[in-house]
Scaffold this motif. Structure first.
Motif, PDB file in Angstrom:
ATOM      1  N   TYR A 196       0.847  -1.199   0.000  1.00 29.62           N
ATOM      2  CA  TYR A 196       0.000   0.000   0.000  1.00 29.62           C
ATOM      3  C   TYR A 196       0.880   1.245   0.000  1.00 29.62           C
ATOM      4  O   TYR A 196       1.995   1.237   0.549  1.00 29.62           O
ATOM      5  N   LYS A 204      -0.788   6.558   1.864  1.00 30.27           N
ATOM      6  CA  LYS A 204      -2.162   6.983   2.145  1.00 30.27           C
ATOM      7  C   LYS A 204      -3.099   5.801   2.356  1.00 30.27           C
ATOM      8  O   LYS A 204      -4.274   5.985   2.653  1.00 30.27           O
ATOM      9  N   LYS A 247      -3.637   3.427  -0.057  1.00 33.44           N
ATOM     10  CA  LYS A 247      -4.179   2.970  -1.335  1.00 33.44           C
ATOM     11  C   LYS A 247      -3.395   1.753  -1.796  1.00 33.44           C
ATOM     12  O   LYS A 247      -2.161   1.727  -1.777  1.00 33.44           O
TER      13      LYS A 247
END
Length: 723
Positions: free
Chosen positions: A352, A355, A357
């Motif tokens: 990831y 943030k 994501k």
């Protein structure tokens, strides 16, 4: 006339089988006669391509920390030896400062619970070979600050830090109180079920300490009595939250070393019932926190700004059953992070960004990642262990962070575990199987090429040749319901397929566990081989609910612990009982802890299958066990009363027909003696005959002195008499 040579030859023929048939004894097992040689406390250095090993001379009691070169395996130096310092009775544990110029040495340790202990700690300066005490009292969990200048530690439920240069000590907290407030050290249930003790951590600038505070004033107390501490039994009281009862109220705090002030972090916008992990990111002022709800099926990863206290939700995971906590969270240089999850049905590695994501699911397939070793930022390779080569095996792999170029680095089938060099160019592999004792080898990380064998246990292998040990054979049992279950079986070395043998089954069966694995013998394995030498077949089956075969297989037991697991043991026993060489009227079962819960249920619910059972330290009703473990799999008793009661052996005692041995330690802080005492009362009131043994002042492991020898002698005799 027969020649002397002919006589000697005949005598040799007669003697050789006798030597080959030497039998294992319990005295040998529990005296350590079959102990393997290993690389103890193997630790990879961070700042040099070297590793350390704790070398212990069992004969003299001396211990030393020795430094070795990864590339050559040559010993570089002895960093410290206990024989050189009168203060050190032994070196029980050690850690390094971040610059690896100093060490924290633990001696005279005093265990508290399963993982926690007090110890006398010394700071050892490697260059000057000088030793000085951190505190004049036993302390817990000391750790260096990132700038090497301070050591934070816990004592009497409070946190402190020691200035290495000045020798001054500063209190961080002052409200710690036994059975009330704990700062920076986990309470009993966190230690046992979330498997960590140190609940504080320095940031990477060395100017802040994050810690968890436990307010356990509303947690019910449990009291055990110790009998060998004086004329009157000594009561030991501690906080233990049983299923459905109050847990500690936890809060998150950040202490600023420069200002001497503490900030409490507001977490109420998330699910802050449990705080099972905290970890500083590579940004020195950003702390990561993992938060869970009470059902443990909602997990939030939250970033905290240490200066402002602002919180940001980065990642959220939910599950219909539960989520397991791991230590695999790893931050990369850009503060992106690697995370492992079962969200696709199998435990895999994910990448990831900072943030939260998703960048890439790095591994995928119908197999599980079982360990994460690290990330090499030069090559972009991730190193891990998995069961891709069969759920009973473990192999070490590398794969690029983009999910490509996967390479199996360990060629031998069995259990492989790696310790990597700091630059990830090499790794030391610990390998064993059911037929090969542990072997330690050095490998190149690029393709897994063998460089050199470091240590093997050929001496033990040669010694065991004299015993003609029966072999552990792996198989898959398919139950009448169609479930395919991993199993092993140990038959007598002189097995005769035309005979009928009694069968002794062993299992544990707890959620996510595994007993059917291709690795070297445990102490129990030697006991099982001893029983096989005496004419028993020993078998083990991992039923539904056990691990490493995917989330669906493991989590089918959710809210009904003891239902499907017991069904599978009964069904597997019926399958084994149908073998031509098995006497189906003579099948027994044994287990410890969760396994004792299982063996108790099996002799009751499977009273037409099992002739006898041994239960050691069993849970007899999940209402008596702790919140974190029990509610993870069962929710609370208030929400799931039938799940608790229908599968608790204490409620099925009227079904007992076979022979039952119940064993417990009186000072078991984990599975309380209460479980056995109330099981005994239920059996008595049902007018059932049974055997039982209580071991005074012994904990969940029931060991110390001759305890294990006496216990296993008792169990062996019970098997011989009843099976």
């Amino acid at each position: 006339m027969i020649s002397i040579k002919r006589v000697l030859f005949l005598l040799l023929l007669i003697a050789t089988p006798a030597l080959a048939q030497r039998n294992i004894t319990l005295e040998e097992i529990w005296s350590g006669a079959f102990r393997t040689q290993g690389m103890y406390e193997l630790h990879s250095m961070e700042n040099s391509n070297q590793y350390t090993v704790l070398d212990v001379n069992w004969a003299t009691g001396n211990s030393s920390v020795d430094l070795y070169d990864f590339k050559t395996l040559e010993k570089v130096s002895t960093l410290i030896s206990s024989k050189d310092f009168a203060e050190l009775n032994s070196i029980d544990a050690f850690t390094f400062s971040p610059d690896e110029k100093k060490m924290l040495i633990a001696t005279n340790t005093q265990p508290i619970y399963r993982h926690s202990f007090f110890a006398e700690y010394y700071i050892y300066d490697i260059a000057t070979k000088s030793l000085k005490s951190v505190a004049d009292i036993p302390i817990q969990e000391p750790v260096f600050s990132a700038d090497n200048s301070k050591v934070a530690y816990a004592h009497a439920n409070n946190l402190y830090y020691y200035d290495v240069a000045t020798g001054n000590t500063q209190a961080i907290t002052k409200d710690g109180e036994r059975n009330a407030i704990i700062n920076g050290i986990t309470d009993w249930v966190y230690e046992e079920e979330f498997a960590f003790v140190r609940a504080f951590d320095w940031n990477k600038a060395g100017d802040k300490i994050a810690y968890i505070r436990f307010d356990e004033r509303e947690v019910p107390e449990f009291t055990m009595e110790y009998y060998n501490m004086g004329l009157y039994p000594y009561p030991y009281t501690f906080k233990y939250p049983k299923a459905g009862e109050n847990n500690s109220k936890v809060s998150l705090h950040i202490y600023d070393v420069k200002t001497g002030t503490t900030k409490q972090i507001a977490l109420n916008s998330f699910n802050p019932y449990y705080i099972p992990r905290i970890k500083w990111t590579n940004d020195a002022q950003t702390l990561s926190v993992q938060l869970m709800n009470r059902h443990q099926n909602n997990l939030d990863l939250v970033f905290v700004d240490a200066n402002t206290g602002k919180t940001t939700g980065v990642l959220n995971e939910t599950d219909k059953a539960y989520i397991n906590i791991t230590d695999n969270l790893t931050f990369l240089k850009d503060n992106s992070f690697i995370w492992t999850s079962e969200k696709d049905g199998y435990n895999h590695i994910y990448h990831y960004n900072e943030k939260g994501k998703l960048i890439k699911q790095i591994t995928e397939g119908n197999w599980e990642v079982t360990a994460f070793y690290g990330f090499d930022d030069r090559t972009g390779n991730v190193f891990y262990q998995s069961v891709e080569n069969g759920s009973i095996n473990r192999d070490v792999y590398s794969i690029n962070i983009n999910g490509k170029r996967k390479t199996r680095l360990t060629p031998n089938e069995g259990t492989n575990e790696a310790t990597f060099s700091p630059d990830f160019d090499y790794f030391i592999n610990s390998y064993s199987s059911a037929t090969t004792p542990p072997v330690y080898t050095l490998h190149e990380s690029k393709k897994g090429k063998l460089v050199k064998t470091i240590k093997n246990n050929q001496g033990l292998a040669n010694k065991l040749d004299k015993y003609n040990l029966p072999k552990k054979k792996f198989t898959v049992i398919t139950t009448p319901k169609g479930h395919e279950l991993n199993a092993w079986m140990i038959k007598p070395a002189d097995f005769d397929p035309n005979k009928k043998y009694p069968v002794f089954m062993y299992q544990y069966s707890g959620p996510g566990s595994q007993e059917v694995s291709n690795q070297w013998h445990s102490y129990n394995d030697y006991w099982f081989m001893m029983l096989a030498q005496q004419g028993y077949i020993v078998a083990c089956v991992d039923g539904r609910g056990t691990g490493f075969k995917g989330a669906a297989f493991k989590k089918v037991t959710y809210k009904e612990l003891g239902k499907y697991e017991v069904e599978d043991q009964i069904d597997a026993a019926k399958v084994i009982g149908g073998y031509d060489y098995v006497d189906e009227s003579r099948i027994g079962i044994f287990g410890w802890s969760f396994g004792g819960f299982m063996s108790s249920n099996c002799i009751l619910k499977g009273n037409d299958v099992f002739k006898m059972a041994i239960a050691v330290a069993p849970v007899t009703n999940w209402r008596f066990y702790d919140t974190v473990y029990t509610e993870r799999y069962m929710q609370t008793p208030q929400e799931n009363a039938s799940g608790y009661d229908e599968n608790s052996p204490i409620n099925h005692v009227k079904k007992l027909k076979g022979d039952y041995l119940l064993v417990h330690g009186s000072a078991d802080d984990n599975v309380h003696l209460q479980n056995t005492m109330l099981m005994v009362e239920a059996l008595v009131q049902a007018n059932k005959q049974f055997d039982w043994a209580i071991y005074p002042d012994k904990n969940h492991g029931i060991y110390g002195g001759a305890t294990r020898l006496q216990l296993y002698t008792k169990m062996t005799n019970f098997i011989k008499e009843k099976l």
